[in-house]
Design a protein around this motif. Structure first.
Motif, PDB file in Angstrom:
ATOM      1  N   HIS A 118      34.130   9.737 -21.701  1.00 34.12           N
ATOM      2  CA  HIS A 118      33.055  10.725 -21.823  1.00 34.12           C
ATOM      3  C   HIS A 118      33.176  11.836 -20.778  1.00 34.12           C
ATOM      4  CE1 HIS A 118      30.066   7.954 -24.147  1.00 34.12           C
ATOM      5  NE2 HIS A 118      30.632   8.827 -24.957  1.00 34.12           N
ATOM      6  N   LEU A 228      25.930  14.579 -21.144  1.00 35.66           N
ATOM      7  CA  LEU A 228      25.706  14.196 -22.535  1.00 35.66           C
ATOM      8  C   LEU A 228      26.084  15.331 -23.481  1.00 35.66           C
ATOM      9  CD1 LEU A 228      24.584  12.300 -24.722  1.00 35.66           C
ATOM     10  CD2 LEU A 228      22.313  13.228 -24.241  1.00 35.66           C
ATOM     11  N   MET A 232      29.297  15.190 -26.121  1.00 33.65           N
ATOM     12  CA  MET A 232      29.062  15.301 -27.558  1.00 33.65           C
ATOM     13  C   MET A 232      29.703  16.575 -28.130  1.00 33.65           C
ATOM     14  SD  MET A 232      27.568  12.555 -28.472  1.00 33.65           S
ATOM     15  CE  MET A 232      28.457  11.713 -27.143  1.00 33.65           C
ATOM     16  N   THR A 235      33.438  16.039 -28.452  1.00 33.65           N
ATOM     17  CA  THR A 235      33.712  15.099 -29.530  1.00 33.65           C
ATOM     18  C   THR A 235      33.499  15.748 -30.896  1.00 33.65           C
ATOM     19  OG1 THR A 235      32.988  13.306 -28.080  1.00 33.65           O
ATOM     20  CG2 THR A 235      33.217  12.795 -30.401  1.00 33.65           C
ATOM     21  N   VAL A 254      23.347  16.142 -34.734  1.00 36.11           N
ATOM     22  CA  VAL A 254      23.542  15.944 -33.302  1.00 36.11           C
ATOM     23  C   VAL A 254      22.634  16.887 -32.512  1.00 36.11           C
ATOM     24  CG1 VAL A 254      25.222  16.032 -31.417  1.00 36.11           C
ATOM     25  CG2 VAL A 254      25.901  15.131 -33.643  1.00 36.11           C
ATOM     26  N   GLN A 261      16.094  14.956 -26.083  1.00 30.92           N
ATOM     27  CA  GLN A 261      16.562  14.350 -24.841  1.00 30.92           C
ATOM     28  C   GLN A 261      16.036  15.105 -23.614  1.00 30.92           C
ATOM     29  OE1 GLN A 261      18.119  11.395 -25.350  1.00 30.92           O
ATOM     30  NE2 GLN A 261      17.671  11.995 -27.470  1.00 30.92           N
ATOM     31  N   PRO A 283      25.606   9.506 -21.380  1.00 33.52           N
ATOM     32  CA  PRO A 283      26.118   9.480 -22.760  1.00 33.52           C
ATOM     33  C   PRO A 283      26.121   8.087 -23.377  1.00 33.52           C
ATOM     34  CG  PRO A 283      27.493  10.887 -21.399  1.00 33.52           C
ATOM     35  CD  PRO A 283      26.537  10.197 -20.468  1.00 33.52           C
ATOM     36  N   HIS A 284      26.289   7.042 -22.558  1.00 33.69           N
ATOM     37  CA  HIS A 284      26.301   5.683 -23.111  1.00 33.69           C
ATOM     38  C   HIS A 284      24.931   5.261 -23.613  1.00 33.69           C
ATOM     39  CE1 HIS A 284      30.387   4.643 -22.009  1.00 33.69           C
ATOM     40  NE2 HIS A 284      30.184   5.260 -20.867  1.00 33.69           N
ATOM     41  N   LYS A 286      22.280   7.598 -24.329  1.00 34.25           N
ATOM     42  CA  LYS A 286      21.554   8.619 -25.072  1.00 34.25           C
ATOM     43  C   LYS A 286      22.365   9.288 -26.185  1.00 34.25           C
ATOM     44  CE  LYS A 286      17.893   8.120 -22.507  1.00 34.25           C
ATOM     45  NZ  LYS A 286      16.640   7.552 -23.077  1.00 34.25           N
ATOM     46  N   SER A 287      23.498   8.691 -26.572  1.00 31.22           N
ATOM     47  CA  SER A 287      24.269   9.252 -27.684  1.00 31.22           C
ATOM     48  C   SER A 287      23.491   9.087 -28.988  1.00 31.22           C
ATOM     49  CB  SER A 287      25.622   8.547 -27.800  1.00 31.22           C
ATOM     50  OG  SER A 287      26.416   8.797 -26.655  1.00 31.22           O
ATOM     51  N   TYR A 291      26.601   7.651 -33.518  1.00 34.97           N
ATOM     52  CA  TYR A 291      27.813   7.819 -32.714  1.00 34.97           C
ATOM     53  C   TYR A 291      28.484   6.466 -32.526  1.00 34.97           C
ATOM     54  CZ  TYR A 291      30.848   8.870 -28.752  1.00 34.97           C
ATOM     55  OH  TYR A 291      31.933   9.009 -27.932  1.00 34.97           O
TER      56      TYR A 291
END
Length: 313
Positions: A118, A228, A232, A235, A254, A261, A283-284, A286-287, A291
């Motif tokens: 990430h 975050l 995202m 990605t 997304v 958030q 990111p882990h 609040k993805s 996802y």
């Protein structure tokens, strides 16, 4: 090929003893992990030639940074006068024995770990780089090089094909035509060569400027970009759909998620209040719910069944 065991996040990366790789906090000497960490290929006596042990260390490092919320940006560089002289040909790659379906190239393991991390990587190519020294950098967000150092994808000149997922990354970064030229000729060129297109974000006149500039950009990202939103957004570009309509639908989902958030609220408020933002969304945690939105391919090697020994009934 062994795959990573469960990862324990260390308090200090500087206290680790990794083979052929050194990890530093920045600023150095901090007792615990800093938002920017420096990963240094550390075989200067061999021009940082790539080894299986170096691959293991790099793969572990990027998988760990992926899980460590303290780390925001990774800077990758090389010790000594070169970034990486490619694979250590004195070690070689084996003789082609065994099942091809069970082989995983070690450069590919590193690039996939960097790609799935990430945290964005800024590569400071402080000197020349060839072969896997180039392909391992392709998933990075930014590459900075020295204008007079030499760079090349020399595989065909060694009787080899490209690896480290370069057939996926390189054409997407610089276009199929330039990628075809670089790979087919196996040529080595200075950082200013037009053959590289936009592969290098910046090309600097002095090799000593490369790492400081990479750190400057890394700190700018760590201080100003939401981890975050950054993860995202990158990605979405790498794992996006193939049509504009499908991209619109995915981006909309997304984007809608992001508006709920805390980083969105903090980003707007910090702008209106003319202060630096303090982004907290991991990111882990609040993805988006869907996802990963793509189908991930399992690259683990399937175990082979051993023949049972004969026993008397």
């Amino acid at each position: 090929m062994p795959f990573p065991t469960p990862i324990t996040i260390p308090s200090s990366y500087e206290a680790l003893d990794l083979t052929h790789v050194k990890i530093s906090h920045h600023p150095p000497g901090k007792p615990t992990a800093t938002p920017v960490v420096i990963v240094t290929l550390n075989r200067p006596e061999k021009n940082n030639a790539f080894t299986p042990q170096m691959a293991d260390s790099l793969e572990w490092a990027f998988r760990t940074f992926h899980l460590d919320s303290r780390v925001k940006v990774v800077v990758l560089t090389g010790a000594g006068r070169m970034f990486c002289a490619g694979s250590d040909l004195e070690i070689g790659f084996g003789n082609g024995e065994g099942r091809a379906v069970d082989f995983r190239d070690i450069g590919g393991r590193v690039t996939l770990a960097m790609h799935r991390c990430h945290k964005p990587t800024v590569v400071a190519l402080n000197g020349s780089a060839v072969g896997v020294g180039m392909t391992m950098t392709l998933p990075a967000a930014i590459r900075i090089c020295h204008e007079k150092s030499k760079y090349g994808f020399v595989f065909t000149r060694r009787g080899l094909t490209i690896e480290s997922c370069a057939s996926f990354f390189l054409p997407r970064l610089i276009g199929l035509s330039k990628a075809m030229s670089l790979i087919t000729t196996g040529g080595i060129f200075p950082g200013t060569s037009t053959y590289f297109g936009d592969l290098f974000t910046e090309v600097l006149p002095d090799a000593a400027q490369v790492l400081p500039r990479a750190l400057e950009l890394a700190h700018e990202m760590a201080e100003n970009a939401s981890p975050l939103a950054s993860a995202m957004s990158r990605t979405l570009m790498w794992e996006g759909p193939q049509s504009p309509e499908a991209a619109h639908l995915l981006e909309s989902r997304v984007f809608h998620h992001m508006t709920g958030q805390s980083d969105y609220k903090e980003g707007v408020n910090s702008f209106l209040e003319k202060r630096k933002a303090n982004f907290q969304s991991d990111p882990h945690e609040k993805s988006p719910q869907d996802y990963p939105w793509w189908s991930e391919i399992d690259i683990k090697i399937e175990p082979q069944a051993s023949k049972a020994s004969k026993s008397k009934l």
